[in-house]
Write an enzyme that holds these catalytic residues in place. Structure first.
Site, PDB file in Angstrom:
ATOM      1  N   TRP A 105      27.302  54.590 -36.424  1.00  0.00           N
ATOM      2  CA  TRP A 105      26.852  53.380 -35.734  1.00  0.00           C
ATOM      3  C   TRP A 105      27.996  52.917 -34.821  1.00  0.00           C
ATOM      4  O   TRP A 105      29.134  52.764 -35.308  1.00  0.00           O
ATOM      5  CB  TRP A 105      26.535  52.335 -36.800  1.00  0.00           C
ATOM      6  CG  TRP A 105      26.018  51.020 -36.317  1.00  0.00           C
ATOM      7  CD1 TRP A 105      25.005  50.801 -35.434  1.00  0.00           C
ATOM      8  CD2 TRP A 105      26.477  49.729 -36.740  1.00  0.00           C
ATOM      9  NE1 TRP A 105      24.805  49.449 -35.282  1.00  0.00           N
ATOM     10  CE2 TRP A 105      25.697  48.762 -36.071  1.00  0.00           C
ATOM     11  CE3 TRP A 105      27.467  49.280 -37.622  1.00  0.00           C
ATOM     12  CZ2 TRP A 105      25.871  47.395 -36.252  1.00  0.00           C
ATOM     13  CZ3 TRP A 105      27.638  47.932 -37.809  1.00  0.00           C
ATOM     14  CH2 TRP A 105      26.848  46.998 -37.124  1.00  0.00           C
ATOM     15  N   LYS A 149      16.599  44.699 -42.415  1.00  0.00           N
ATOM     16  CA  LYS A 149      15.463  45.584 -42.156  1.00  0.00           C
ATOM     17  C   LYS A 149      14.438  45.509 -43.288  1.00  0.00           C
ATOM     18  O   LYS A 149      13.250  45.353 -43.032  1.00  0.00           O
ATOM     19  CB  LYS A 149      15.920  47.043 -42.007  1.00  0.00           C
ATOM     20  CG  LYS A 149      17.321  47.226 -41.464  1.00  0.00           C
ATOM     21  CD  LYS A 149      17.411  47.146 -39.969  1.00  0.00           C
ATOM     22  CE  LYS A 149      18.877  47.051 -39.567  1.00  0.00           C
ATOM     23  NZ  LYS A 149      19.145  47.203 -38.176  1.00  0.00           N
ATOM     24  N   ASP A 183      27.851  51.900 -46.556  1.00  0.00           N
ATOM     25  CA  ASP A 183      27.080  50.991 -45.711  1.00  0.00           C
ATOM     26  C   ASP A 183      25.608  51.215 -46.063  1.00  0.00           C
ATOM     27  O   ASP A 183      25.054  52.295 -45.823  1.00  0.00           O
ATOM     28  CB  ASP A 183      27.355  51.279 -44.232  1.00  0.00           C
ATOM     29  CG  ASP A 183      26.663  50.258 -43.333  1.00  0.00           C
ATOM     30  OD1 ASP A 183      25.860  49.458 -43.847  1.00  0.00           O
ATOM     31  OD2 ASP A 183      26.926  50.265 -42.116  1.00  0.00           O
TER      32      ASP A 183
HETATM   33  C1  LMR Z   1      21.040  49.278 -34.784  1.00  0.00           C
HETATM   34  O1  LMR Z   1      21.826  50.187 -35.054  1.00  0.00           O
HETATM   35  O2  LMR Z   1      20.271  49.317 -33.817  1.00  0.00           O
HETATM   36  C2  LMR Z   1      20.970  48.080 -35.698  1.00  0.00           C
HETATM   37  O3  LMR Z   1      21.809  48.254 -36.776  1.00  0.00           O
HETATM   38  C3  LMR Z   1      21.184  46.809 -34.986  1.00  0.00           C
HETATM   39  C4  LMR Z   1      22.591  46.621 -34.513  1.00  0.00           C
HETATM   40  O4  LMR Z   1      23.158  45.571 -34.844  1.00  0.00           O
HETATM   41  O5  LMR Z   1      23.136  47.487 -33.822  1.00  0.00           O
END
Ligand code: LMR
Length: 397
Positions: free
Chosen positions: A130, A246, A211
């Site tokens: 992420w 979510k 996570d």
């Molecule tokens: C995402 O990866 O799209 C979600 O976790 C929202 C975010 O905060 O990035």
């Protein structure tokens, strides 16, 4: 004072969502931010959440501050959800849980806790991960390093590469792992793989930070907790950052939790006090509303089973549209293999689209995805799947 300040680059995910919002083209398709949408394109408020809110409004008598580490009942119920009620780490009292403003808030408190106590200086993140992970950890003062995770050719987890990387990490470092529904790839290790990963992590003397943002979006509540429960071994230490954005659809309410599992009760109490210090200097204490909803739902047998049904419906819709998308892509591009989309789980898939193809999708077809090729599968609906598949076929040739 501010004249020389340069504009910051837009956020890779939320920034793109803003651009989408301002795009006037009809029929535009949003596969950017990880937000669930139903068949009509709505991000619904769950019925169990609505009912919990009704009860809260009727009963709430004060808007006084919550404790620094949040509502104890919320903390207990979310820890039980994650670990399983009656789990040894909870019964023994060697785990400390704090309510946090979303999973992101939990990650930041974890990072601040690690650096302010000197417990760790380096955290390892998967490639890819992420995009906010390295930024949050660096903002806490951690050094971020990367480990191999994804095999792009096979569209799956590169287990051998991951294990080899773990065996090279210095003891005492932290490894950030996506406990389920890996973001951005949608490719998870199997339960047997998780056992090997946990063996390697603990053999190496690393601290796992899990996570856990997508519980219930993969296969099921207990199935998605397999990795976490594998790491929660007798005597083992670990950190869990979990989110209710979510699975309860509570995105804007910012509700999550941080659990630090330690060796014994005394250590857990010391850790809890340091977590409270990290929270106090950051946002003082968490917002109440989202946590109160989750506490109300999880603490009531009827609302809890309603939530489980609503969560299953979200999961089933995503898994169903994965099948439809795969089928329609194979009709358009018979020589290409999109079957991996059907096998991946959670909200996301790594589509294999290049950044240039993603740019063309946006410019030529008003289809928005993250430049890494990540698509939010929950943004695909019966009403847009044909247009989406046509657009992908057009930019693939
Ligand atoms: C995402 O990866 O799209 C979600 O976790 C929202 C975010 O905060 O990035």
């Amino acid at each position: 004072m501010f004249e020389s300040i340069q504009a910051a680059p837009p956020d890779a995910i939320l920034g793109l969502n803003e651009v989408f919002r301002n795009d006037p083209r009809p029929g535009k398709i949003n596969l950017t931010v990880g937000v669930y949408k139903d068949e009509s394109g709505l991000t619904p408020i769950l019925d169990c959440v609505k009912e919990a809110e009704r009860r809260l409004v009727a009963k709430e008598t004060s808007k006084g501050y919550l404790p620094i580490d949040g509502d104890p009942d919320y903390c207990r119920l979310t820890a039980e959800l994650n670990f399983g009620a009656g789990h040894e780490v909870l019964e023994s009292g060697r785990a400390a849980t704090a309510q946090a403003p979303g999973g992101t808030g939990a990650l930041r408190v974890a990072g601040d806790f690690l650096t302010s106590t000197g417990a760790a200086r380096t955290i390892w993140c998967s490639v890819p991960t992420w995009p906010n992970h390295p930024k949050v950890f660096e903002a806490s003062g951690l050094q971020v390093k990367n480990y191999a995770y994804f095999d792009a050719d096979r569209h799956g987890v590169n287990l051998d590469g991951m294990l080899a990387a773990i065996r090279e990490m210095p003891a005492g470092d932290v490894i950030c792992l996506h406990a389920c529904c890996h973001n951005p790839t949608g490719a998870d290790p199997s339960p047997a793989d998780w056992k090997l990963i946990a063996d390697a992590v603990y053999d190496r003397g690393l601290m796992p930070l899990l996570d856990f943002a997508y519980l219930g979006f993969g296969t099921g509540i207990d199935e998605d907790a397999v990795a976490l429960r594998e790491f929660a071994r007798p005597g083992a230490e670990l950190i869990v950052a979990s989110s209710c954005s979510k699975n309860f659809g509570l995105y804007r309410e910012r509700v999550g939790s941080l659990t630090v599992v330690t060796k014994d009760v005394d250590t857990a109490q010391a850790v809890a006090s340091q977590v409270r210090t990290a929270v106090r200097v950051n946002y003082s204490n968490p917002p109440s509303h989202g946590g109160a909803i989750v506490r109300t739902v999880l603490g009531d047998a009827e609302l809890r089973s309603q939530w489980e049904r609503e969560l299953a419906a979200m999961r089933d819709r995503i898994n169903g549209i994965r099948k439809v998308f795969t089928q329609k892509m194979s009709e358009r591009l018979p020589d290409a293999n999109f079957s991996f989309i059907e096998k991946q789980i959670g909200m996301f898939s790594f589509s294999g689209l290049t950044p240039e193809q993603v740019d063309r999708l946006k410019v030529e077809h008003a289809v928005y995805a993250v430049r890494s090729g990540r698509i939010n599968v929950a943004g695909i609906m019966p009403s847009n799947v044909d247009a989406l598949c046509d657009a992908i076929a057009a930019v693939s040739s």
